[in-house]
Motif scaffolding. Structure first.
Motif, PDB file in Angstrom:
ATOM      1  N   UNK A  86      -4.237 -13.128  12.988  1.00  6.14           N
ATOM      2  CA  UNK A  86      -5.033 -14.033  13.824  1.00  6.14           C
ATOM      3  C   UNK A  86      -4.790 -13.830  15.320  1.00  6.14           C
ATOM      4  N   UNK A  87      -3.980 -12.820  15.662  1.00 10.16           N
ATOM      5  CA  UNK A  87      -3.693 -12.513  17.059  1.00 10.16           C
ATOM      6  C   UNK A  87      -2.455 -13.189  17.618  1.00 10.16           C
ATOM      7  N   UNK A  88      -1.863 -14.084  16.844  1.00  8.52           N
ATOM      8  CA  UNK A  88      -0.662 -14.788  17.301  1.00  8.52           C
ATOM      9  C   UNK A  88       0.540 -13.843  17.283  1.00  8.52           C
ATOM     10  N   UNK A  89       1.451 -14.039  18.222  1.00  7.11           N
ATOM     11  CA  UNK A  89       2.642 -13.194  18.230  1.00  7.11           C
ATOM     12  C   UNK A  89       3.617 -13.602  17.130  1.00  7.11           C
ATOM     13  N   UNK A  90       4.356 -12.623  16.634  1.00  6.65           N
ATOM     14  CA  UNK A  90       5.411 -12.860  15.656  1.00  6.65           C
ATOM     15  C   UNK A  90       6.726 -12.453  16.288  1.00  6.65           C
ATOM     16  N   UNK A  91       7.721 -13.319  16.192  1.00  2.65           N
ATOM     17  CA  UNK A  91       9.066 -13.013  16.666  1.00  2.65           C
ATOM     18  C   UNK A  91      10.056 -13.587  15.664  1.00  2.65           C
ATOM     19  N   UNK A  92      10.779 -12.698  15.007  1.00  2.00           N
ATOM     20  CA  UNK A  92      11.738 -13.110  13.991  1.00  2.00           C
ATOM     21  C   UNK A  92      13.120 -12.567  14.356  1.00  2.00           C
ATOM     22  N   UNK A  93      14.024 -13.440  14.814  1.00  2.00           N
ATOM     23  CA  UNK A  93      15.388 -12.985  15.047  1.00  2.00           C
ATOM     24  C   UNK A  93      16.075 -12.788  13.698  1.00  2.00           C
ATOM     25  N   UNK A  94      16.844 -11.712  13.592  1.00  2.00           N
ATOM     26  CA  UNK A  94      17.494 -11.410  12.320  1.00  2.00           C
ATOM     27  C   UNK A  94      18.808 -10.687  12.535  1.00  2.00           C
ATOM     28  N   UNK A  95      19.620 -10.749  11.500  1.00  2.00           N
ATOM     29  CA  UNK A  95      20.861  -9.993  11.457  1.00  2.00           C
ATOM     30  C   UNK A  95      20.985  -9.341  10.102  1.00  2.00           C
ATOM     31  N   UNK A  96      21.374  -8.075  10.078  1.00  2.00           N
ATOM     32  CA  UNK A  96      21.531  -7.339   8.832  1.00  2.00           C
ATOM     33  C   UNK A  96      22.930  -6.748   8.747  1.00  2.00           C
ATOM     34  N   UNK A  97      23.507  -6.888   7.572  1.00  2.00           N
ATOM     35  CA  UNK A  97      24.760  -6.227   7.241  1.00  2.00           C
ATOM     36  C   UNK A  97      24.386  -5.140   6.244  1.00  2.00           C
ATOM     37  N   UNK A  98      24.580  -3.890   6.618  1.00  2.00           N
ATOM     38  CA  UNK A  98      24.085  -2.772   5.819  1.00  2.00           C
ATOM     39  C   UNK A  98      25.265  -1.891   5.401  1.00  2.00           C
ATOM     40  N   UNK A  99      25.354  -1.655   4.094  1.00  2.00           N
ATOM     41  CA  UNK A  99      26.375  -0.769   3.551  1.00  2.00           C
ATOM     42  C   UNK A  99      25.741   0.595   3.293  1.00  2.00           C
ATOM     43  N   UNK A 100      26.405   1.642   3.781  1.00  2.00           N
ATOM     44  CA  UNK A 100      25.903   3.011   3.655  1.00  2.00           C
ATOM     45  C   UNK A 100      26.973   3.860   2.978  1.00  2.00           C
ATOM     46  N   UNK A 101      26.538   4.668   2.011  1.00  2.00           N
ATOM     47  CA  UNK A 101      27.441   5.623   1.358  1.00  2.00           C
ATOM     48  C   UNK A 101      26.678   6.915   1.108  1.00  2.00           C
ATOM     49  N   UNK A 102      27.286   8.027   1.418  1.00  2.00           N
ATOM     50  CA  UNK A 102      26.679   9.340   1.198  1.00  2.00           C
ATOM     51  C   UNK A 102      25.269   9.424   1.792  1.00  2.00           C
ATOM     52  N   UNK A 103      25.134   8.961   3.017  1.00  2.00           N
ATOM     53  CA  UNK A 103      23.875   9.031   3.771  1.00  2.00           C
ATOM     54  C   UNK A 103      22.751   8.172   3.188  1.00  2.00           C
ATOM     55  N   UNK A 104      23.075   7.196   2.342  1.00  2.00           N
ATOM     56  CA  UNK A 104      22.059   6.329   1.750  1.00  2.00           C
ATOM     57  C   UNK A 104      22.473   4.864   1.855  1.00  2.00           C
ATOM     58  N   UNK A 105      21.481   4.018   1.977  1.00  4.09           N
ATOM     59  CA  UNK A 105      21.717   2.584   2.044  1.00  4.09           C
ATOM     60  C   UNK A 105      21.966   2.063   0.630  1.00  4.09           C
ATOM     61  N   UNK A 106      23.110   1.421   0.463  1.00  2.00           N
ATOM     62  CA  UNK A 106      23.524   0.901  -0.837  1.00  2.00           C
ATOM     63  C   UNK A 106      23.194  -0.583  -0.954  1.00  2.00           C
ATOM     64  N   UNK A 107      23.352  -1.300   0.141  1.00  4.22           N
ATOM     65  CA  UNK A 107      23.130  -2.748   0.122  1.00  4.22           C
ATOM     66  C   UNK A 107      22.744  -3.221   1.517  1.00  4.22           C
TER      67      UNK A 107
END
Length: 123
Positions: A86-107
């Protein structure tokens, strides 16, 4: 690939709606958890949401990124921005904790304020 490169590729692929790259970045069996509904998503469930997001929100971008790298992955705080249909702006503050193993995202454990995603839930 370094953890920072994994992170950079992941968020660039979301912005571009590049589902194939996103799938390739996930480890088999990766889990994505969200605080607003306290549920875990499979890779396929998460990719459906990200595909919908990239097709629905214009000018999708990550702004004000603050990232901390560590041996097992990274933590990122950001503001997800875009334009709703509808043209309205979207702004979503977020925080992510990302686990990576062997060049891939696990969680991924994602934290957002549910009030900021409300506009997405009414589309």
């Amino acid at each position: 690939m370094t953890i920072e490169q994994v992170a950079d590729r992941f968020f660039a692929a979301i912005e571009a709606g590049d589902i194939d790259t996103l799938r390739a970045l996930y480890a088999p069996g990766a889990v994505i958890w969200h605080n607003e509904d306290r549920t875990e998503q499979t890779i396929d469930e998460n990719l459906r949401v990200l595909r919908w997001l990239s097709r629905t929100v214009g000018d999708l971008a990550y702004r004000d990124v603050r990232r901390i790298l560590h041996d097992d992955g990274f933590v990122q705080q950001h503001l997800l921005t875009g334009t709703l249909p509808d043209g309205a702006p979207l702004e979503v503050p977020a925080g992510l904790f990302v686990t990576v193993a062997d060049d891939h995202i696990v969680r991924i454990d994602e934290y957002v304020d549910s009030a900021h995603i409300q506009p997405l839930l009414t589309i």
